[in-house]
Enzyme design. Structure first.
Site, PDB file in Angstrom:
ATOM      1  N   LYS A   1       0.828  -1.209   0.000  1.00 14.28           N
ATOM      2  CA  LYS A   1       0.000   0.000   0.000  1.00 14.28           C
ATOM      3  C   LYS A   1       0.860   1.255   0.000  1.00 14.28           C
ATOM      4  O   LYS A   1       0.582   2.215  -0.702  1.00 14.28           O
ATOM      5  CB  LYS A   1      -0.927   0.009   1.228  1.00 14.28           C
TER       6      LYS A   1
ATOM      7  N   GLY B   1       3.066  -0.840   8.848  1.00 11.53           N
ATOM      8  CA  GLY B   1       4.433  -0.544   8.417  1.00 11.53           C
ATOM      9  C   GLY B   1       4.375  -0.410   6.913  1.00 11.53           C
ATOM     10  O   GLY B   1       4.199  -1.399   6.212  1.00 11.53           O
ATOM     11  N   HIS B   2       4.445   0.805   6.408  1.00 12.55           N
ATOM     12  CA  HIS B   2       4.309   1.061   4.970  1.00 12.55           C
ATOM     13  C   HIS B   2       5.664   1.486   4.417  1.00 12.55           C
ATOM     14  O   HIS B   2       6.229   2.490   4.841  1.00 12.55           O
ATOM     15  CB  HIS B   2       3.241   2.131   4.717  1.00 12.55           C
TER      16      HIS B   2
ATOM     17  N   GLN C   1      -3.407  -2.067   7.210  1.00 14.58           N
ATOM     18  CA  GLN C   1      -3.780  -3.491   7.347  1.00 14.58           C
ATOM     19  C   GLN C   1      -4.448  -3.960   6.037  1.00 14.58           C
ATOM     20  O   GLN C   1      -4.110  -3.445   4.984  1.00 14.58           O
ATOM     21  CB  GLN C   1      -4.691  -3.722   8.560  1.00 14.58           C
TER      22      GLN C   1
HETATM   23  P1  GDP Z   1       2.238  -2.187   3.083  1.00 21.55           P
HETATM   24  O1  GDP Z   1       2.113  -2.421   4.537  1.00 21.55           O
HETATM   25  O2  GDP Z   1       1.041  -2.639   2.328  1.00 21.55           O
HETATM   26  O3  GDP Z   1       2.613  -0.776   2.739  1.00 21.55           O
HETATM   27  O4  GDP Z   1       3.441  -3.120   2.578  1.00 21.55           O
HETATM   28  P2  GDP Z   1       4.859  -3.311   3.325  1.00 21.55           P
HETATM   29  O5  GDP Z   1       5.676  -2.108   3.106  1.00 21.55           O
HETATM   30  O6  GDP Z   1       4.674  -3.786   4.708  1.00 21.55           O
HETATM   31  O7  GDP Z   1       5.423  -4.565   2.522  1.00 21.55           O
HETATM   32  C1  GDP Z   1       5.606  -4.549   1.167  1.00 21.55           C
HETATM   33  C2  GDP Z   1       7.085  -4.840   0.890  1.00 21.55           C
HETATM   34  O8  GDP Z   1       7.253  -5.169  -0.471  1.00 21.55           O
HETATM   35  C3  GDP Z   1       7.999  -3.634   1.102  1.00 21.55           C
HETATM   36  O9  GDP Z   1       9.247  -4.070   1.523  1.00 21.55           O
HETATM   37  C4  GDP Z   1       8.065  -2.984  -0.274  1.00 21.55           C
HETATM   38  O10 GDP Z   1       9.260  -2.234  -0.472  1.00 21.55           O
HETATM   39  C5  GDP Z   1       8.064  -4.204  -1.146  1.00 21.55           C
HETATM   40  N1  GDP Z   1       7.436  -4.043  -2.466  1.00 21.55           N
HETATM   41  C6  GDP Z   1       6.359  -3.297  -2.825  1.00 21.55           C
HETATM   42  N2  GDP Z   1       6.036  -3.524  -4.113  1.00 21.55           N
HETATM   43  C7  GDP Z   1       6.929  -4.420  -4.578  1.00 21.55           C
HETATM   44  C8  GDP Z   1       7.109  -5.080  -5.832  1.00 21.55           C
HETATM   45  O11 GDP Z   1       6.358  -4.889  -6.789  1.00 21.55           O
HETATM   46  N3  GDP Z   1       8.131  -5.978  -5.924  1.00 21.55           N
HETATM   47  C9  GDP Z   1       8.981  -6.251  -4.878  1.00 21.55           C
HETATM   48  N4  GDP Z   1       9.947  -7.124  -5.061  1.00 21.55           N
HETATM   49  N5  GDP Z   1       8.841  -5.648  -3.687  1.00 21.55           N
HETATM   50  C10 GDP Z   1       7.827  -4.757  -3.544  1.00 21.55           C
HETATM   51  P1  IMO Z   2       0.103  -2.883   7.202  1.00 19.47           P
HETATM   52  O1  IMO Z   2      -0.643  -1.577   7.206  1.00 19.47           O
HETATM   53  C1  IMO Z   2       0.076  -7.095   8.324  1.00 19.47           C
HETATM   54  C2  IMO Z   2      -1.946  -8.141  12.076  1.00 19.47           C
HETATM   55  C3  IMO Z   2      -1.091  -8.659  13.207  1.00 19.47           C
HETATM   56  C4  IMO Z   2      -2.079  -9.593  13.879  1.00 19.47           C
HETATM   57  C5  IMO Z   2      -3.401  -8.837  13.745  1.00 19.47           C
HETATM   58  C6  IMO Z   2      -3.784  -8.038  14.973  1.00 19.47           C
HETATM   59  O2  IMO Z   2       1.572  -2.739   7.230  1.00 19.47           O
HETATM   60  O3  IMO Z   2      -0.399  -3.770   6.113  1.00 19.47           O
HETATM   61  P2  IMO Z   2      -2.899  -5.736  15.980  1.00 19.47           P
HETATM   62  O4  IMO Z   2      -1.544  -5.346  16.491  1.00 19.47           O
HETATM   63  O5  IMO Z   2      -3.402  -4.889  14.867  1.00 19.47           O
HETATM   64  O6  IMO Z   2      -3.910  -5.887  17.077  1.00 19.47           O
HETATM   65  O7  IMO Z   2      -2.688  -7.231  15.393  1.00 19.47           O
HETATM   66  O8  IMO Z   2      -3.237  -7.971  12.640  1.00 19.47           O
HETATM   67  N1  IMO Z   2      -1.519  -6.821  11.525  1.00 19.47           N
HETATM   68  C7  IMO Z   2      -0.913  -6.670  10.342  1.00 19.47           C
HETATM   69  N2  IMO Z   2      -0.483  -7.588   9.445  1.00 19.47           N
HETATM   70  N3  IMO Z   2       0.198  -5.781   8.051  1.00 19.47           N
HETATM   71  C8  IMO Z   2      -0.249  -4.848   8.922  1.00 19.47           C
HETATM   72  O9  IMO Z   2      -0.274  -3.543   8.631  1.00 19.47           O
HETATM   73  C9  IMO Z   2      -0.791  -5.284  10.148  1.00 19.47           C
HETATM   74  N4  IMO Z   2      -1.304  -4.647  11.233  1.00 19.47           N
HETATM   75  C10 IMO Z   2      -1.754  -5.603  12.054  1.00 19.47           C
HETATM   76  O10 IMO Z   2       0.042  -9.333  12.734  1.00 19.47           O
HETATM   77  O11 IMO Z   2      -2.196 -10.777  13.120  1.00 19.47           O
HETATM   78 MG    MG Z   3       3.149  -3.337   6.109  1.00 22.19          MG
END
Ligand code: GDP
Ligand code: IMO
Ligand code: MG
Length: 430
Positions: free
Chosen positions: A16, A40-41, A225
């Site tokens: 995201k 964690g974005h 999430q």
């Molecule tokens: P979010 O929580 O939905 O914002 O996603 P996260 O940041 O937690 O996890 C996504 C991970 O995948 C991060 O480390 C991004 O840098 C990485 N990522 C996003 N898009 C791509 C992609 O198209 N390819 C690869 N290899 N990594 C990606």
């Molecule tokens: P982003 O925005 C993935 C999961 C936790 C647990 C459940 C409840 O980066 O996609 P909480 O601490 O919210 O009460 O935990 O939700 N969880 C996530 N899993 N990405 C997240 O955020 C999450 N935020 C919470 O691992 O299963």
């Molecule tokens: Mg995340």
């Protein structure tokens, strides 16, 4: 003018942050509407990686206003640390770029302590929360005993509310969970310090965003999430404590549904999940490990390894429906570069019966087994492709299959973590 909602279409971590960073170019305001620093974005600009937990993922674009809506729960310490980290990197030069709604609920030390202690006490039945105090803070919000930012910045009100609530929290911690009680004075001292620093970001999300709409501006709503972690529509009780689906964007910012134009679900080309709970297409084998390694699937918030599995169209169709999704952004396509064949789950088998809809009864879901269709992999590196028609035929077939079985068009394809590793098929703001 268009207002666009971004939601996670799976169990979170779909990418995201990256997509919001890309779309921010088209928007004037970017607003978070639920969750807290359980999120964690990750954004990658050039070779620099930034992980945001609370501040909207539009913040790396100077001049774009980032708003934390009333639906968010805010840990002041983490928020201030995040601001400091961004400033140290040369971002957020103008503090007016960031606004926090006065009605956000504040995550207090007892929320974190209760979250962690409850998980510990639950043993094998734990949810696998992030331990950030999210659930207990939302409990207090709904229970009408929460402390909001507007309370925190008023020392008398803050002291009064804390005095009312703390004895109950300490009773719970000491007598039920066997943890030490928390001292009122220490909390007041610590949080009064935060209040002084937070005051300058205080504003009203609803007023500002509705003003922006009247002026013809574009707004991007950033979900945290994922849809399957939604407190109502997710895999309860293995969910988070907020409304993660598109409807949450309205209640979490004070913008009416009639102003929402596009709802884009972000989905990986496969599936991951952190924490406990059902995951029908999970791979507990070498294939799962290969996905985890190729996708570098470790949590951006807790560092926990993410569980991995094949793309699940049954679960995704559920997310398409509950969100009213108008488009999909398929991320991490490049992670599948080196697979001979790729499976997609098109239905579940439950006690010999074929289910096409995601079961809402947890007891049924846990007995479901995926029914797969197998497609040929493209076996080539697509991480430098920037145009849809440059994708290998088999990658296009995979995307078409996803569109066909989810009933939702793919409007963006991501082939790597960086901004330039993105194929935009249709601009949702156009
Ligand atoms: P979010 O929580 O939905 O914002 O996603 P996260 O940041 O937690 O996890 C996504 C991970 O995948 C991060 O480390 C991004 O840098 C990485 N990522 C996003 N898009 C791509 C992609 O198209 N390819 C690869 N290899 N990594 C990606
Ligand atoms: P982003 O925005 C993935 C999961 C936790 C647990 C459940 C409840 O980066 O996609 P909480 O601490 O919210 O009460 O935990 O939700 N969880 C996530 N899993 N990405 C997240 O955020 C999450 N935020 C919470 O691992 O299963
Ligand atoms: Mg995340």
């Amino acid at each position: 003018m268009a207002n666009v909602i971004i939601v996670g279409a799976q169990w979170g971590d779909e990418g995201k942050g990256k997509v919001v960073d890309i779309y921010t170019e088209n928007a004037n305001d970017v607003a978070r509407f639920q969750g807290g620093n359980n999120a964690g974005h990750t954004l990658v600009v050039g070779n620099e990686k930034t992980v945001l937990h609370l501040i909207p993922s539009g913040i790396l674009h100077p001049g774009k206003r980032c708003i934390i809506g009333n639906g968010v729960v805010l840990d002041p310490k983490i928020f201030l640390q995040e601001i400091e980290g961004l400033k140290a990197k040369g971002y957020l030069k103008d503090d007016s770029q960031l606004v926090v709604d006065g009605n956000v609920h504040i995550i207090m030390p007892y929320h974190k302590a209760i979250d962690i202690a409850r998980e510990k006490a639950s043993g094998a039945r734990k949810i696998g929360t992030t331990g950030r105090g999210i659930g207990p803070t939302y409990e207090d919000k709904i229970g009408r005993r929460g402390i909001r930012l507007n309370d925190l910045v008023n020392p008398q009100v803050f002291a009064r509310k804390l005095k009312e609530v703390l004895p109950e929290k300490n009773f719970m911690l000491e007598k039920f969970l066997g943890e030490p009680a928390l001292a009122e004075e220490a909390i007041i001292e610590e949080y009064t310090g935060y209040a002084l620093q937070l005051k300058k970001y205080l504003g009203c999300a609803s007023t500002l965003l509705n003003q922006s709409i009247r002026e013809g501006h574009n707004i991007l709503f950033e979900g945290a999430q994922g849809s399957l972690l939604d407190v109502d529509h997710g895999t309860y009780p293995y969910v988070t404590s907020s409304s993660t689906i598109s409807g949450g964007a309205c209640t979490g910012t004070g913008v009416g549904p009639r102003f929402m134009d596009e709802i884009i679900g972000i989905s990986k080309a496969y599936v991951t999940r952190v924490g406990e709970g059902p995951f029908p297409t999970e791979l507990n084998d070498a294939m799962g490990e290969k996905l985890q390694k190729a996708g570098n699937e470790f949590g951006a918030t807790t560092g926990r390894p993410r569980r991995t599995g094949w793309f699940d169209a049954v679960a995704l169709r559920e997310a398409v429906r509950t969100n009213g999704m108008t488009g999909l952004a398929i991320t991490k396509m490049d992670v599948l570069n080196d697979f001979d064949t790729i499976k997609v789950c098109t239905a579940y088998s439950y006690k010999g019966e074929l289910l096409e809809d995601f079961p809402r009864d947890f007891e049924v879901l846990r007995e479901c087994h995926p029914v797969y269709e197998e497609l040929e992999g493209w076996k080539s590196d697509i991480s430098t492709v920037t145009e849809f028609d440059q994708l290998p035929e088999k990658a296009v077939s995979y995307l078409k299959k996803i569109e066909e079985i989810t009933g939702c068009p793919a409007i963006l394809v991501s082939v790597g973590p960086r901004r330039d590793q993105t194929i935009q098929v249709k601009n949702p703001f156009a």
